[in-house]
Design a protein around this motif. Structure first.
Motif, PDB file in Angstrom:
ATOM      1  N   ASP A  46     -21.146  11.923  -1.081  1.00 29.42           N
ATOM      2  CA  ASP A  46     -21.517  11.783  -2.492  1.00 29.42           C
ATOM      3  C   ASP A  46     -21.637  10.310  -2.879  1.00 29.42           C
ATOM      4  N   ALA A  47     -20.685   9.503  -2.438  1.00 24.35           N
ATOM      5  CA  ALA A  47     -20.692   8.079  -2.787  1.00 24.35           C
ATOM      6  C   ALA A  47     -21.905   7.372  -2.187  1.00 24.35           C
ATOM      7  N   MET A  48     -22.245   7.690  -0.940  1.00 26.20           N
ATOM      8  CA  MET A  48     -23.432   7.078  -0.320  1.00 26.20           C
ATOM      9  C   MET A  48     -24.694   7.460  -1.096  1.00 26.20           C
ATOM     10  N   CYS A  49     -24.850   8.740  -1.384  1.00 25.07           N
ATOM     11  CA  CYS A  49     -26.030   9.216  -2.121  1.00 25.07           C
ATOM     12  C   CYS A  49     -26.063   8.635  -3.525  1.00 25.07           C
ATOM     13  N   PHE A  50     -24.909   8.582  -4.178  1.00 28.93           N
ATOM     14  CA  PHE A  50     -24.869   8.034  -5.520  1.00 28.93           C
ATOM     15  C   PHE A  50     -25.276   6.565  -5.512  1.00 28.93           C
ATOM     16  N   ALA A  51     -24.739   5.794  -4.572  1.00 27.26           N
ATOM     17  CA  ALA A  51     -25.094   4.375  -4.499  1.00 27.26           C
ATOM     18  C   ALA A  51     -26.596   4.201  -4.267  1.00 27.26           C
ATOM     19  N   LEU A  52     -27.139   4.961  -3.342  1.00 26.82           N
ATOM     20  CA  LEU A  52     -28.554   4.807  -2.994  1.00 26.82           C
ATOM     21  C   LEU A  52     -29.488   5.360  -4.060  1.00 26.82           C
ATOM     22  N   TYR A  53     -29.194   6.559  -4.561  1.00 26.67           N
ATOM     23  CA  TYR A  53     -30.156   7.274  -5.401  1.00 26.67           C
ATOM     24  C   TYR A  53     -29.660   7.640  -6.803  1.00 26.67           C
ATOM     25  N   GLY A  54     -28.377   7.498  -7.065  1.00 23.68           N
ATOM     26  CA  GLY A  54     -27.845   7.874  -8.371  1.00 23.68           C
ATOM     27  C   GLY A  54     -27.570   9.357  -8.514  1.00 23.68           C
ATOM     28  N   THR A  55     -27.544  10.095  -7.394  1.00 25.61           N
ATOM     29  CA  THR A  55     -27.261  11.528  -7.393  1.00 25.61           C
ATOM     30  C   THR A  55     -26.167  11.822  -6.378  1.00 25.61           C
ATOM     31  N   SER A  56     -25.583  13.013  -6.444  1.00 25.29           N
ATOM     32  CA  SER A  56     -24.583  13.409  -5.455  1.00 25.29           C
ATOM     33  C   SER A  56     -25.272  13.937  -4.202  1.00 25.29           C
TER      34      SER A  56
END
Length: 165
Positions: A46-56
């Protein structure tokens, strides 16, 4: 893309700052995140996706829904992710829209979402500096998509293996 470090603050189960150093993996091109149920595997994704794209990682929650219930109200939810693509080094940082106590007076105020993407540059004297590539939420997402060649949904399908299947 090769992950280098991932820092999560007031994110998921982490009330404070939790930093993962993927440099310990060395030159390995493939790795597995495993552990018992509830160990925090999905939080990392979730953190990787959030950092990259702003989503979980499942695209089911927004950044505000990923805030730690255990965090001090004054501690902002924030994710910082350092990664490489080929010879290029990047840092992306995001904060979701979130409420926090006012600095003066009583009550709360709302901080708008923030995002920034930088590229590390090595200068002639060997010092590294961060050059801002994008400093606005949508522009940051677009720049990440251009660098990685994936939109969020494609990243979840191709880079991350499905869970619970």
């Amino acid at each position: 893309m090769k992950p280098l470090t991932l820092s999560m603050q007031a994110f998921g189960p982490y009330a404070g700052v939790q930093t993962l150093d993927f440099n310990d993996l060395g030159d390995r091109q493939f790795f597995l995140i495993h552990g018992p149920t509830g160990a925090g595997k999905t939080t990392i994704l979730d953190a990787m996706c959030f950092a990259l794209y702003g989503t979980s990682s499942g695209a089911e929650r927004d950044g505000g829904a990923m805030r730690s219930d255990h965090a001090d109200p004054a501690t902002p939810t924030e994710v910082t992710f350092d990664f490489t693509v080929g010879p290029r080094y990047f840092r992306v940082q995001r904060r979701p829209k979130q409420d926090r106590p006012k600095k003066r007076g009583g009550g709360d105020t709302t901080d708008e979402p923030q995002a920034a993407l930088w590229q590390w540059t090595v200068e002639a004297d060997g010092k590294r500096r961060l050059d801002l590539l994008a400093g606005q939420w949508e522009r940051c997402t677009q720049a990440v998509e251009d660098i990685l060649g994936f939109k969020s949904a494609q990243f979840r399908q191709v880079v991350m293996l499905p869970q619970d299947r």
